[in-house]
Design a protein around this motif. Structure first.
Motif, PDB file in Angstrom:
ATOM      1  N   ASN A 139       0.789  -1.232   0.000  1.00 29.00           N
ATOM      2  CA  ASN A 139       0.000   0.000   0.000  1.00 29.00           C
ATOM      3  C   ASN A 139       0.819   1.278   0.000  1.00 29.00           C
ATOM      4  O   ASN A 139       0.286   2.353   0.272  1.00 29.00           O
ATOM      5  CB  ASN A 139      -0.951  -0.020   1.206  1.00 29.00           C
ATOM      6  N   GLY A 140       2.122   1.176  -0.254  1.00 29.28           N
ATOM      7  CA  GLY A 140       2.956   2.346  -0.449  1.00 29.28           C
ATOM      8  C   GLY A 140       2.995   3.292   0.736  1.00 29.28           C
ATOM      9  O   GLY A 140       2.922   2.881   1.896  1.00 29.28           O
ATOM     10  N   ALA A 141       3.081   4.609   0.433  1.00 32.20           N
ATOM     11  CA  ALA A 141       3.233   5.623   1.475  1.00 32.20           C
ATOM     12  C   ALA A 141       2.026   5.658   2.410  1.00 32.20           C
ATOM     13  O   ALA A 141       2.167   5.851   3.620  1.00 32.20           O
ATOM     14  CB  ALA A 141       3.443   6.989   0.832  1.00 32.20           C
ATOM     15  N   THR A 142       0.827   5.448   1.860  1.00 30.99           N
ATOM     16  CA  THR A 142      -0.377   5.438   2.699  1.00 30.99           C
ATOM     17  C   THR A 142      -0.312   4.310   3.726  1.00 30.99           C
ATOM     18  O   THR A 142      -0.679   4.487   4.895  1.00 30.99           O
ATOM     19  CB  THR A 142      -1.632   5.270   1.832  1.00 30.99           C
ATOM     20  N   GLY A 143       0.178   3.159   3.279  1.00 31.25           N
ATOM     21  CA  GLY A 143       0.314   2.033   4.196  1.00 31.25           C
ATOM     22  C   GLY A 143       1.310   2.315   5.302  1.00 31.25           C
ATOM     23  O   GLY A 143       1.047   2.035   6.479  1.00 31.25           O
ATOM     24  N   TRP A 144       2.461   2.901   4.950  1.00 32.36           N
ATOM     25  CA  TRP A 144       3.466   3.204   5.972  1.00 32.36           C
ATOM     26  C   TRP A 144       2.962   4.246   6.960  1.00 32.36           C
ATOM     27  O   TRP A 144       3.250   4.165   8.163  1.00 32.36           O
ATOM     28  CB  TRP A 144       4.759   3.680   5.315  1.00 32.36           C
ATOM     29  N   LEU A 145       2.210   5.233   6.484  1.00 31.61           N
ATOM     30  CA  LEU A 145       1.639   6.219   7.398  1.00 31.61           C
ATOM     31  C   LEU A 145       0.663   5.557   8.365  1.00 31.61           C
ATOM     32  O   LEU A 145       0.669   5.852   9.573  1.00 31.61           O
ATOM     33  CB  LEU A 145       0.924   7.317   6.600  1.00 31.61           C
ATOM     34  N   SER A 146      -0.151   4.646   7.841  1.00 24.58           N
ATOM     35  CA  SER A 146      -1.076   3.912   8.709  1.00 24.58           C
ATOM     36  C   SER A 146      -0.321   3.090   9.744  1.00 24.58           C
ATOM     37  O   SER A 146      -0.722   3.011  10.918  1.00 24.58           O
ATOM     38  CB  SER A 146      -1.975   2.991   7.869  1.00 24.58           C
ATOM     39  N   VAL A 147       0.791   2.481   9.325  1.00 33.14           N
ATOM     40  CA  VAL A 147       1.610   1.690  10.241  1.00 33.14           C
ATOM     41  C   VAL A 147       2.126   2.557  11.385  1.00 33.14           C
ATOM     42  O   VAL A 147       2.048   2.183  12.565  1.00 33.14           O
ATOM     43  CB  VAL A 147       2.779   1.034   9.491  1.00 33.14           C
ATOM     44  N   LEU A 148       2.653   3.730  11.067  1.00 33.47           N
ATOM     45  CA  LEU A 148       3.196   4.615  12.099  1.00 33.47           C
ATOM     46  C   LEU A 148       2.108   5.053  13.086  1.00 33.47           C
ATOM     47  O   LEU A 148       2.336   5.070  14.305  1.00 33.47           O
ATOM     48  CB  LEU A 148       3.844   5.837  11.457  1.00 33.47           C
ATOM     49  N   LEU A 149       0.937   5.383  12.578  1.00 32.99           N
ATOM     50  CA  LEU A 149      -0.154   5.803  13.462  1.00 32.99           C
ATOM     51  C   LEU A 149      -0.615   4.652  14.354  1.00 32.99           C
ATOM     52  O   LEU A 149      -0.884   4.844  15.550  1.00 32.99           O
ATOM     53  CB  LEU A 149      -1.319   6.324  12.624  1.00 32.99           C
ATOM     54  N   LEU A 150      -0.698   3.453  13.785  1.00 40.53           N
ATOM     55  CA  LEU A 150      -1.118   2.296  14.571  1.00 40.53           C
ATOM     56  C   LEU A 150      -0.097   1.941  15.648  1.00 40.53           C
ATOM     57  O   LEU A 150      -0.470   1.596  16.775  1.00 40.53           O
ATOM     58  CB  LEU A 150      -1.353   1.103  13.649  1.00 40.53           C
ATOM     59  N   LEU A 151       1.190   2.019  15.297  1.00 41.55           N
ATOM     60  CA  LEU A 151       2.219   1.716  16.280  1.00 41.55           C
ATOM     61  C   LEU A 151       2.191   2.727  17.432  1.00 41.55           C
ATOM     62  O   LEU A 151       2.365   2.358  18.600  1.00 41.55           O
ATOM     63  CB  LEU A 151       3.597   1.706  15.618  1.00 41.55           C
ATOM     64  N   ALA A 152       1.963   4.000  17.098  1.00 44.07           N
ATOM     65  CA  ALA A 152       1.857   5.011  18.151  1.00 44.07           C
ATOM     66  C   ALA A 152       0.655   4.721  19.052  1.00 44.07           C
ATOM     67  O   ALA A 152       0.745   4.810  20.287  1.00 44.07           O
ATOM     68  CB  ALA A 152       1.731   6.401  17.523  1.00 44.07           C
ATOM     69  N   LEU A 153      -0.475   4.351  18.441  1.00 43.61           N
ATOM     70  CA  LEU A 153      -1.662   4.018  19.229  1.00 43.61           C
ATOM     71  C   LEU A 153      -1.418   2.777  20.075  1.00 43.61           C
ATOM     72  O   LEU A 153      -1.869   2.698  21.231  1.00 43.61           O
ATOM     73  CB  LEU A 153      -2.853   3.805  18.295  1.00 43.61           C
ATOM     74  N   GLY A 154      -0.677   1.813  19.531  1.00 46.44           N
ATOM     75  CA  GLY A 154      -0.342   0.617  20.299  1.00 46.44           C
ATOM     76  C   GLY A 154       0.478   0.942  21.535  1.00 46.44           C
ATOM     77  O   GLY A 154       0.261   0.369  22.614  1.00 46.44           O
ATOM     78  N   LEU A 155       1.413   1.883  21.404  1.00 44.78           N
ATOM     79  CA  LEU A 155       2.209   2.291  22.567  1.00 44.78           C
ATOM     80  C   LEU A 155       1.344   3.017  23.592  1.00 44.78           C
ATOM     81  O   LEU A 155       1.538   2.848  24.803  1.00 44.78           O
ATOM     82  CB  LEU A 155       3.361   3.192  22.117  1.00 44.78           C
ATOM     83  N   VAL A 156       0.397   3.820  23.120  1.00 47.69           N
ATOM     84  CA  VAL A 156      -0.510   4.515  24.037  1.00 47.69           C
ATOM     85  C   VAL A 156      -1.345   3.507  24.819  1.00 47.69           C
ATOM     86  O   VAL A 156      -1.715   3.748  25.975  1.00 47.69           O
ATOM     87  CB  VAL A 156      -1.411   5.496  23.266  1.00 47.69           C
ATOM     88  N   VAL A 157      -1.643   2.371  24.208  1.00 52.76           N
ATOM     89  CA  VAL A 157      -2.367   1.307  24.907  1.00 52.76           C
ATOM     90  C   VAL A 157      -1.447   0.570  25.876  1.00 52.76           C
ATOM     91  O   VAL A 157      -1.810   0.324  27.035  1.00 52.76           O
ATOM     92  CB  VAL A 157      -2.971   0.308  23.895  1.00 52.76           C
ATOM     93  N   ALA A 158      -0.245   0.215  25.425  1.00 53.45           N
ATOM     94  CA  ALA A 158       0.619  -0.692  26.178  1.00 53.45           C
ATOM     95  C   ALA A 158       1.266  -0.037  27.393  1.00 53.45           C
ATOM     96  O   ALA A 158       1.325  -0.629  28.475  1.00 53.45           O
ATOM     97  CB  ALA A 158       1.698  -1.257  25.255  1.00 53.45           C
TER      98      ALA A 158
END
Length: 285
Positions: A139-158
């Motif tokens: 999914n190119g750049a859109t996919g990588w941006l989604s990955v970064l946002l999800l990882l940040a949200l995962g840290l906010v959870v963990a």
């Protein structure tokens, strides 16, 4: 937010950065990253030719995004719990509590260090994985941006739940036990290493109560092509549900963690720290 609180936060950021750099120079930390990456990459290599039913993809392409999400939850929670338990035992938390807004700086340092530690943990898998396996990012750049946002949200959870765990356990050993085993059990049923559709429906239901499954699902949606959705529950990426469940866990953790941490900090005293030190010395042969 007054100037004293901002100053405490700046000190916490600096402390977290220095602790992260110190960890990069520690042989045991470097060894952990190496062993972790080798173990997971070996598992994926052994299963590199295993197709995922209903798709044209092989297991590594589907499992790698899930593993990255699982590592964020696992590392964020267990690392935070263990570090907090260690610093409570050696008196670091008590010293921070003695200075104005010290608890704010203390917690800020933990958040910064844990967040930075996620970078090498993920990099040792992503970088070699891009060369070893095909189809890791469609999914190119859109996919990588989604990955970064999800990882940040995962840290906010963990991180908040790691803080709660570290505040409740008696010491570092209990933090490792009560943090490691339950999270490994949740990871095992959340479709991280293999498609969750292969598990019984009652196990799938339990897995969907925890954030590990949803972060893994979100990561797969960011990495994989639309056709891979047939391997998911209900053949849907469920974007809104993913954000909703992760958001609920994040809010719950952010509300509970400060309360538990403040209550634990109020109970700290020199006598308690000394008693814990004596127990540690008794365990040393």
């Amino acid at each position: 937010m007054n100037s004293n609180t901002l100053y405490a936060i700046r000190l916490g950021v600096g402390r977290g950065w220095l602790e992260f750099l110190r960890g990069l120079r520690a042989p045991q930390d470097i060894g952990f990253y190496f062993v972790l990456s080798v173990g997971l990459l070996t598992y994926l290599l052994f299963n590199r030719n295993e197709p995922v039913e209903g798709t044209s993809l092989f297991l590594p392409a589907v499992a790698m995004p899930s593993i990255l999400g699982g590592l964020v939850i696992f590392g964020g929670a267990v690392s935070t719990a263990y570090a907090l338990a260690v610093e409570r035992e050696d008196g670091t938390l008590l010293r921070f509590r003695a200075i104005p807004h010290g608890t704010v700086g203390f917690l800020t340092g933990h958040v910064v260090r844990t967040s930075l530690e996620a970078v090498p943990t993920l990099a040792v898998l992503i970088i070699p994985g891009m060369f070893l396996f095909d189809g890791l990012m469609f999914n190119g750049a859109t996919g990588w941006l989604s990955v970064l946002l999800l990882l940040a949200l995962g840290l906010v959870v963990a991180i908040p739940f790691g803080t709660i765990l570290g505040a409740l356990v008696r010491g570092p050993q209990q933090a490792g036990t009560w943090g490691l085993l339950p999270i490994l059990a949740v990871v095992g049923i959340s479709g991280i290493l293999y498609p969750i559709a292969a598990l019984p429906e009652w196990v799938q239901f339990i897995a969907q109560l925890f954030p590990v499954y949803w972060l893994g699902l979100g990561m797969r949606a960011a990495f994989l092509p639309d056709g891979a959705v047939v391997a998911e529950i209900g053949e849907s990426w469920r974007h809104l549900e993913t954000l909703g469940v992760l958001g609920v866990w994040a809010v719950l953790g952010l509300l509970l963690a400060p309360v538990v941490l403040r209550r634990m900090a109020r109970r700290e005293s020199g006598a308690r720290v000394q008693a814990r030190r004596e127990r540690v010395l008794q365990r040393v042969p």
